[in-house]
Enzyme design. Structure first.
Site, PDB file in Angstrom:
ATOM      1  N   TYR A  25       0.805  -1.093   0.157  1.00  8.54           N
ATOM      2  CA  TYR A  25       0.120   0.025   0.243  1.00  8.54           C
ATOM      3  C   TYR A  25       0.972   1.248  -0.134  1.00  8.54           C
ATOM      4  O   TYR A  25       0.406   2.176  -0.786  1.00  8.54           O
ATOM      5  CB  TYR A  25      -1.020   0.034   1.287  1.00  8.54           C
ATOM      6  CG  TYR A  25      -1.653   1.385   1.345  1.00  8.54           C
ATOM      7  CD1 TYR A  25      -2.868   1.344   0.448  1.00  8.54           C
ATOM      8  CD2 TYR A  25      -1.471   2.136   2.344  1.00  8.54           C
ATOM      9  CE1 TYR A  25      -3.417   2.767   0.640  1.00  8.54           C
ATOM     10  CE2 TYR A  25      -2.208   3.207   2.331  1.00  8.54           C
ATOM     11  CZ  TYR A  25      -3.003   3.704   1.576  1.00  8.54           C
ATOM     12  OH  TYR A  25      -3.645   4.884   1.891  1.00  8.54           O
ATOM     13  N   GLU A  26       2.168   1.382   0.800  1.00  5.73           N
ATOM     14  CA  GLU A  26       2.768   2.331   0.900  1.00  5.73           C
ATOM     15  C   GLU A  26       3.916   2.465  -0.274  1.00  5.73           C
ATOM     16  O   GLU A  26       5.054   3.199  -0.152  1.00  5.73           O
ATOM     17  CB  GLU A  26       3.454   2.325   2.238  1.00  5.73           C
ATOM     18  CG  GLU A  26       2.566   2.616   3.434  1.00  5.73           C
ATOM     19  CD  GLU A  26       3.291   2.954   4.632  1.00  5.73           C
ATOM     20  OE1 GLU A  26       4.300   2.274   4.667  1.00  5.73           O
ATOM     21  OE2 GLU A  26       2.637   3.268   5.668  1.00  5.73           O
ATOM     22  N   GLU A  83       4.091   1.938  15.242  1.00  6.37           N
ATOM     23  CA  GLU A  83       4.978   1.699  13.917  1.00  6.37           C
ATOM     24  C   GLU A  83       3.878   1.456  12.740  1.00  6.37           C
ATOM     25  O   GLU A  83       4.258   1.918  11.508  1.00  6.37           O
ATOM     26  CB  GLU A  83       5.783   0.479  14.111  1.00  6.37           C
ATOM     27  CG  GLU A  83       6.809   0.351  13.217  1.00  6.37           C
ATOM     28  CD  GLU A  83       7.850   1.528  12.577  1.00  6.37           C
ATOM     29  OE1 GLU A  83       8.246   1.331  11.931  1.00  6.37           O
ATOM     30  OE2 GLU A  83       8.304   2.342  13.503  1.00  6.37           O
ATOM     31  N   GLY A  93     -13.814   1.640   6.519  1.00  9.68           N
ATOM     32  CA  GLY A  93     -15.066   2.267   6.242  1.00  9.68           C
ATOM     33  C   GLY A  93     -15.906   1.566   7.544  1.00  9.68           C
ATOM     34  O   GLY A  93     -17.182   1.864   7.486  1.00  9.68           O
ATOM     35  N   ILE A  96     -12.643   0.152  11.913  1.00  8.57           N
ATOM     36  CA  ILE A  96     -11.607  -0.806  12.613  1.00  8.57           C
ATOM     37  C   ILE A  96     -10.326   0.061  12.771  1.00  8.57           C
ATOM     38  O   ILE A  96      -9.739   0.044  13.850  1.00  8.57           O
ATOM     39  CB  ILE A  96     -11.287  -1.952  11.623  1.00  8.57           C
ATOM     40  CG1 ILE A  96     -12.775  -2.771  11.213  1.00  8.57           C
ATOM     41  CG2 ILE A  96     -10.036  -2.675  12.082  1.00  8.57           C
ATOM     42  CD1 ILE A  96     -12.423  -3.713  10.147  1.00  8.57           C
ATOM     43  N   GLY A  97      -9.958   1.059  11.833  1.00  7.20           N
ATOM     44  CA  GLY A  97      -8.747   1.619  12.124  1.00  7.20           C
ATOM     45  C   GLY A  97      -8.868   2.625  13.214  1.00  7.20           C
ATOM     46  O   GLY A  97      -8.081   2.843  14.372  1.00  7.20           O
ATOM     47  N   ASN A 124      -0.221  10.447   1.907  1.00  9.13           N
ATOM     48  CA  ASN A 124      -1.442   9.497   2.124  1.00  9.13           C
ATOM     49  C   ASN A 124      -2.437  10.443   2.820  1.00  9.13           C
ATOM     50  O   ASN A 124      -2.864  10.594   3.863  1.00  9.13           O
ATOM     51  CB  ASN A 124      -0.710   8.569   3.197  1.00  9.13           C
ATOM     52  CG  ASN A 124      -2.138   7.527   3.515  1.00  9.13           C
ATOM     53  OD1 ASN A 124      -3.087   7.836   2.799  1.00  9.13           O
ATOM     54  ND2 ASN A 124      -1.435   6.510   3.985  1.00  9.13           N
ATOM     55  N   TYR A 131      -6.644  11.001  10.774  1.00 15.50           N
ATOM     56  CA  TYR A 131      -5.884  11.038  11.909  1.00 15.50           C
ATOM     57  C   TYR A 131      -6.303  12.559  12.498  1.00 15.50           C
ATOM     58  O   TYR A 131      -6.375  12.862  13.571  1.00 15.50           O
ATOM     59  CB  TYR A 131      -4.422  11.189  11.566  1.00 15.50           C
ATOM     60  CG  TYR A 131      -3.987   9.832  11.156  1.00 15.50           C
ATOM     61  CD1 TYR A 131      -4.402   8.656  11.661  1.00 15.50           C
ATOM     62  CD2 TYR A 131      -2.866   9.731  10.248  1.00 15.50           C
ATOM     63  CE1 TYR A 131      -3.847   7.377  11.195  1.00 15.50           C
ATOM     64  CE2 TYR A 131      -2.234   8.314   9.947  1.00 15.50           C
ATOM     65  CZ  TYR A 131      -2.970   7.429  10.574  1.00 15.50           C
ATOM     66  OH  TYR A 131      -2.406   6.266  10.004  1.00 15.50           O
TER      67      TYR A 131
END
Length: 160
Positions: A25-26, A83, A93, A96-97, A124, A131
């Site tokens: 993803y990164e 980390e 969505g 969960i995050g 990102n 955040y």
């Protein structure tokens, strides 16, 4: 249904899979050199160097948060550095995050930590917005410095 739980040694293959998925993803799919043995040794040995939470959705691993403690000399207190925080795209969505990050925040509060921090790639923007909605502030004046690979032993030898 969401269940967040501490990782166990049996989760090491899944943790490594999450790390590899996050690296992809990164945009760094070939950057992961960690092995299951590394994670087992460093996360589940006699002196754990990190802690990990697994988010299961209906019994299926959907995401994880891997964190470790740090120390602020200015504050005179420990803190936590996240980390890795990752949720599989098909599970995004669902909160969960946020649930993972708020659980790490709860650990920090329970342990008397005064800081929770993590890094985010500047491109990102979805993560940055997420955040900021949680109350995080981006520190623009600080830059991460790193010495690794061959440069680390080269620096260490200068101490002799």
């Amino acid at each position: 249904m969401l269940n967040i739980r501490p990782a166990t040694p049996a989760d090491v293959p899944q943790i490594l899979a999450f790390i590899r998925d996050l690296a992809t993803y990164e945009r760094e799919p070939d950057a992961v050199h960690a092995t299951e043995a590394d994670l087992l040794r460093d996360g589940f040995g006699p002196t754990p160097r990190f802690h990990c939470l697994i988010a299961d959705w209906d019994g299926i691993p959907a995401g994880f948060a891997l964190y470790f403690h740090n120390y602020s000399t200015w504050r005179g207190h420990t803190g936590i550095h996240v980390e890795d925080l990752f949720v599989h795209p098909e599970h995004r969505g669902r909160g969960i995050g946020k649930a993972l990050l708020t659980r790490v925040a709860a650990v920090a509060v329970e342990e008397g930590c005064h800081r929770l921090q993590w890094d985010v790639l500047e491109w990102n923007t979805p993560a940055i917005g997420f955040y900021e909605q949680l109350g995080a502030q981006m520190l623009m004046e600080w830059r991460t410095m790193r010495v690794n690979h061959e440069a680390l032993p080269a620096l260490a030898v200068q101490s002799k």
